[in-house]
Design a protein around this motif. Structure first.
Motif, PDB file in Angstrom:
ATOM      1  N   ARG A   1      18.753 -83.235-123.744  1.00 40.42           N
ATOM      2  CA  ARG A   1      18.924 -81.639-123.528  1.00 40.42           C
ATOM      3  C   ARG A   1      19.393 -81.375-123.950  1.00 40.42           C
ATOM      4  O   ARG A   1      19.900 -79.647-124.742  1.00 40.42           O
ATOM      5  CB  ARG A   1      17.095 -80.927-122.621  1.00 40.42           C
ATOM      6  CG  ARG A   1      17.774 -80.546-122.151  1.00 40.42           C
ATOM      7  CD  ARG A   1      16.555 -79.617-120.626  1.00 40.42           C
ATOM      8  NE  ARG A   1      16.961 -79.575-119.289  1.00 40.42           N
ATOM      9  CZ  ARG A   1      16.998 -80.685-118.291  1.00 40.42           C
ATOM     10  NH1 ARG A   1      16.704 -81.703-118.344  1.00 40.42           N
ATOM     11  NH2 ARG A   1      17.402 -79.922-117.255  1.00 40.42           N
TER      12      ARG A   1
ATOM     13  N   GLU B   1       9.928 -85.661-122.337  1.00 44.84           N
ATOM     14  CA  GLU B   1       9.431 -84.561-123.114  1.00 44.84           C
ATOM     15  C   GLU B   1      11.035 -83.922-123.846  1.00 44.84           C
ATOM     16  O   GLU B   1      11.199 -82.813-124.328  1.00 44.84           O
ATOM     17  CB  GLU B   1       9.034 -84.029-122.747  1.00 44.84           C
ATOM     18  CG  GLU B   1       7.578 -84.789-122.270  1.00 44.84           C
ATOM     19  CD  GLU B   1       6.492 -84.438-122.718  1.00 44.84           C
ATOM     20  OE1 GLU B   1       6.738 -83.511-124.384  1.00 44.84           O
ATOM     21  OE2 GLU B   1       5.772 -85.347-123.568  1.00 44.84           O
ATOM     22  N   GLU B   2      12.080 -83.817-122.986  1.00 45.93           N
ATOM     23  CA  GLU B   2      12.920 -82.896-122.968  1.00 45.93           C
ATOM     24  C   GLU B   2      13.825 -82.926-124.231  1.00 45.93           C
ATOM     25  O   GLU B   2      14.501 -82.592-125.717  1.00 45.93           O
ATOM     26  CB  GLU B   2      14.652 -82.784-121.514  1.00 45.93           C
ATOM     27  CG  GLU B   2      13.589 -83.074-121.332  1.00 45.93           C
ATOM     28  CD  GLU B   2      12.970 -83.038-119.980  1.00 45.93           C
ATOM     29  OE1 GLU B   2      11.777 -82.819-118.994  1.00 45.93           O
ATOM     30  OE2 GLU B   2      12.797 -84.183-120.366  1.00 45.93           O
TER      31      GLU B   2
ATOM     32  N   GLY C   1      12.793 -82.503-127.822  1.00 46.86           N
ATOM     33  CA  GLY C   1      12.050 -81.757-128.756  1.00 46.86           C
ATOM     34  C   GLY C   1      13.336 -80.138-128.439  1.00 46.86           C
ATOM     35  O   GLY C   1      13.251 -79.676-129.255  1.00 46.86           O
TER      36      GLY C   1
ATOM     37  N   SER D   1       5.348 -85.224-127.163  1.00 40.01           N
ATOM     38  CA  SER D   1       4.744 -84.340-127.646  1.00 40.01           C
ATOM     39  C   SER D   1       5.768 -83.426-127.727  1.00 40.01           C
ATOM     40  O   SER D   1       4.733 -82.080-128.723  1.00 40.01           O
ATOM     41  CB  SER D   1       3.718 -83.894-126.208  1.00 40.01           C
ATOM     42  OG  SER D   1       3.946 -82.896-125.502  1.00 40.01           O
ATOM     43  N   SER D   2       6.697 -83.232-127.980  1.00 47.12           N
ATOM     44  CA  SER D   2       7.529 -82.549-127.685  1.00 47.12           C
ATOM     45  C   SER D   2       8.022 -82.110-129.446  1.00 47.12           C
ATOM     46  O   SER D   2       8.783 -82.130-129.591  1.00 47.12           O
ATOM     47  CB  SER D   2       8.032 -82.110-126.887  1.00 47.12           C
ATOM     48  OG  SER D   2       9.199 -83.201-126.798  1.00 47.12           O
ATOM     49  N   PHE D   3       8.167 -83.673-129.619  1.00 48.33           N
ATOM     50  CA  PHE D   3       8.672 -84.064-131.242  1.00 48.33           C
ATOM     51  C   PHE D   3       8.827 -83.009-131.875  1.00 48.33           C
ATOM     52  O   PHE D   3       9.128 -82.954-133.256  1.00 48.33           O
ATOM     53  CB  PHE D   3       7.563 -85.203-131.466  1.00 48.33           C
ATOM     54  CG  PHE D   3       9.305 -86.038-132.628  1.00 48.33           C
ATOM     55  CD1 PHE D   3       9.361 -86.468-132.759  1.00 48.33           C
ATOM     56  CD2 PHE D   3       7.971 -85.818-134.055  1.00 48.33           C
ATOM     57  CE1 PHE D   3      10.429 -87.541-133.290  1.00 48.33           C
ATOM     58  CE2 PHE D   3       8.084 -86.390-135.152  1.00 48.33           C
ATOM     59  CZ  PHE D   3       9.712 -87.040-135.159  1.00 48.33           C
ATOM     60  N   GLY D   4       7.097 -82.556-132.339  1.00 49.65           N
ATOM     61  CA  GLY D   4       6.825 -81.387-133.419  1.00 49.65           C
ATOM     62  C   GLY D   4       8.201 -80.241-133.250  1.00 49.65           C
ATOM     63  O   GLY D   4       8.333 -79.272-134.270  1.00 49.65           O
ATOM     64  N   ASN D   5       9.193 -79.570-132.509  1.00 53.53           N
ATOM     65  CA  ASN D   5       9.725 -79.017-132.371  1.00 53.53           C
ATOM     66  C   ASN D   5      11.367 -79.375-132.936  1.00 53.53           C
ATOM     67  O   ASN D   5      12.545 -78.378-132.891  1.00 53.53           O
ATOM     68  CB  ASN D   5      10.118 -78.508-130.664  1.00 53.53           C
ATOM     69  CG  ASN D   5       9.254 -78.454-130.159  1.00 53.53           C
ATOM     70  OD1 ASN D   5       8.255 -77.696-130.096  1.00 53.53           O
ATOM     71  ND2 ASN D   5       9.193 -78.459-128.871  1.00 53.53           N
ATOM     72  N   LEU D   6      11.469 -80.760-133.535  1.00 53.92           N
ATOM     73  CA  LEU D   6      13.071 -81.032-133.901  1.00 53.92           C
ATOM     74  C   LEU D   6      12.469 -80.642-135.465  1.00 53.92           C
ATOM     75  O   LEU D   6      12.396 -81.063-136.397  1.00 53.92           O
ATOM     76  CB  LEU D   6      12.572 -82.374-133.941  1.00 53.92           C
ATOM     77  CG  LEU D   6      12.797 -82.728-132.587  1.00 53.92           C
ATOM     78  CD1 LEU D   6      12.842 -84.742-132.165  1.00 53.92           C
ATOM     79  CD2 LEU D   6      13.853 -82.800-131.842  1.00 53.92           C
ATOM     80  N   THR D   7      12.658 -79.035-135.693  1.00 56.91           N
ATOM     81  CA  THR D   7      12.220 -78.743-136.840  1.00 56.91           C
ATOM     82  C   THR D   7      13.567 -78.874-138.042  1.00 56.91           C
ATOM     83  O   THR D   7      12.837 -78.623-139.409  1.00 56.91           O
ATOM     84  CB  THR D   7      11.991 -76.992-137.436  1.00 56.91           C
ATOM     85  OG1 THR D   7      12.667 -76.503-137.060  1.00 56.91           O
ATOM     86  CG2 THR D   7      10.043 -77.512-136.346  1.00 56.91           C
TER      87      THR D   7
ATOM     88  N   ASN E   1       2.097 -82.798-138.937  1.00 56.12           N
ATOM     89  CA  ASN E   1       3.337 -83.126-137.519  1.00 56.12           C
ATOM     90  C   ASN E   1       4.818 -83.812-138.095  1.00 56.12           C
ATOM     91  O   ASN E   1       5.755 -83.881-137.475  1.00 56.12           O
ATOM     92  CB  ASN E   1       3.302 -83.576-136.116  1.00 56.12           C
ATOM     93  CG  ASN E   1       2.917 -84.841-136.034  1.00 56.12           C
ATOM     94  OD1 ASN E   1       2.808 -85.841-136.957  1.00 56.12           O
ATOM     95  ND2 ASN E   1       1.974 -84.981-134.769  1.00 56.12           N
TER      96      ASN E   1
END
Length: 305
Positions: free
Chosen positions: A213, A234-235, A237, A258-264, A286
């Motif tokens: 991260r 999770e980090e 993301g 689950s944090s994968f969606g944060n990779l915008t 997603n």
């Protein structure tokens, strides 16, 4: 590397391309005609008036090794290619000290030995294959290192070779290929400028640690052919700038964190030859911002664009 050496590579590459002296292939590799390569090497030899110690680049392994062994400073030498020997090579600290301006080193089937405390190396790029050796150097600081490529290595998680990376705070690229002694990646958390990280065919790799991260400058992350990897942290993301992400050939992976969606910022994702493409946990919804997604099924490869 060229940026770090203040050689204005973007304009230089543009000019060389316009003059048809180089091509950039689909895999981002340079291509140059053999005759132009020969011409460039002739210019290098002519500029040194036939004296190897004054030649800026040495691409013949025997000559490169001879220069290393000579007991005098070689201030003109900036690049060495040492590849093709059947026997193992040791570069001692005294020999390295005499290469004050060395910027690029390709070393295959070799290692470093001795106390390097007096070395103030300008080495910017190292390509190193070390299949049978342990790292026997102390106090080796590569403060100018920008690109670190290590392949076919048996270095384990606790090897002191990883201190080279931890101390090289200017690193932009790290590539670890066929490093079968690794079960987890070394702590790169101090490499805050790292832009590209490749972990390829490290068969025993099982964990990607949470410190990832901290790599906020990371643009490309390639984890390929690491068949022992079964989960991602999770980090992951937190990598807000990540644009390209590959998990190709990581057959033990069945889901994304689950944090994968944060990779915008992500524009390219390769999940081929993993179990993720078959999972119901990954949907078009997603992945809506991604320009290209690659999957691999038993019937062949399919792309969602």
């Amino acid at each position: 590397m060229w940026d770090h050496c203040q050689l204005n590579p973007r304009r230089g590459i543009e000019v060389l391309t316009e003059r048809c002296l180089i091509k950039i292939l689909d895999n981002d590799k340079f291509w140059m005609h053999d005759q132009l390569i020969a011409l460039g090497r002739k210019i290098v030899r002519d500029n040194s008036h036939g004296e190897l110690g004054k030649q800026s680049r040495l691409w013949i392994a025997e000559e490169a090794l001879d220069i290393i062994r000579i007991e005098e400073r070689k201030d003109k030498v900036i690049a060495l290619d040492i590849d093709g020997f059947d026997y193992s090579i040791e570069i001692k600290n005294q020999e390295f000290e005499r290469l004050q301006n060395l910027r690029f080193l390709k070393l295959c089937n070799g290692t470093f030995v001795g106390d390097f405390a007096r070395c103030r190396s300008k080495l910017t790029w190292i390509y190193w294959c070390c299949p049978h050796w342990d790292f026997r150097a102390d106090n080796m600081y590569l403060n100018h290192l920008v690109v670190f490529e290590l392949g076919s290595s048996g270095f384990t998680d606790d090897s002191k070779v990883w201190d080279l990376i931890k101390r090289a705070h200017n690193l932009r690229v790290i590539s670890l290929t066929e490093c079968d002694g690794l079960t987890t990646i070394p702590d790169f958390s101090k490499c805050l400028h790292l832009q590209r990280l490749t972990l390829a065919h490290c068969s025993r790799l099982k964990r990607i640690q949470s410190f990832i991260r901290h790599l906020q400058s990371l643009i490309e992350l390639d984890i390929e052919g690491c068949i022992g990897l079964t989960e991602l942290p999770e980090e992951l993301g937190a990598l807000a700038k990540l644009q390209r992400f590959s998990l190709q050939g990581c057959s033990g992976l069945c889901e994304l964190p689950s944090s994968f969606g944060n990779l915008t910022s992500l524009i390219e994702l390769d999940l081929s030859s993993t179990g993720i493409g078959k999972s119901k946990k990954i949907t078009r919804c997603n992945l809506r911002w991604i320009e290209r997604v690659g999957f691999s099924f038993s019937s062949g490869r399919a792309y969602c664009v």
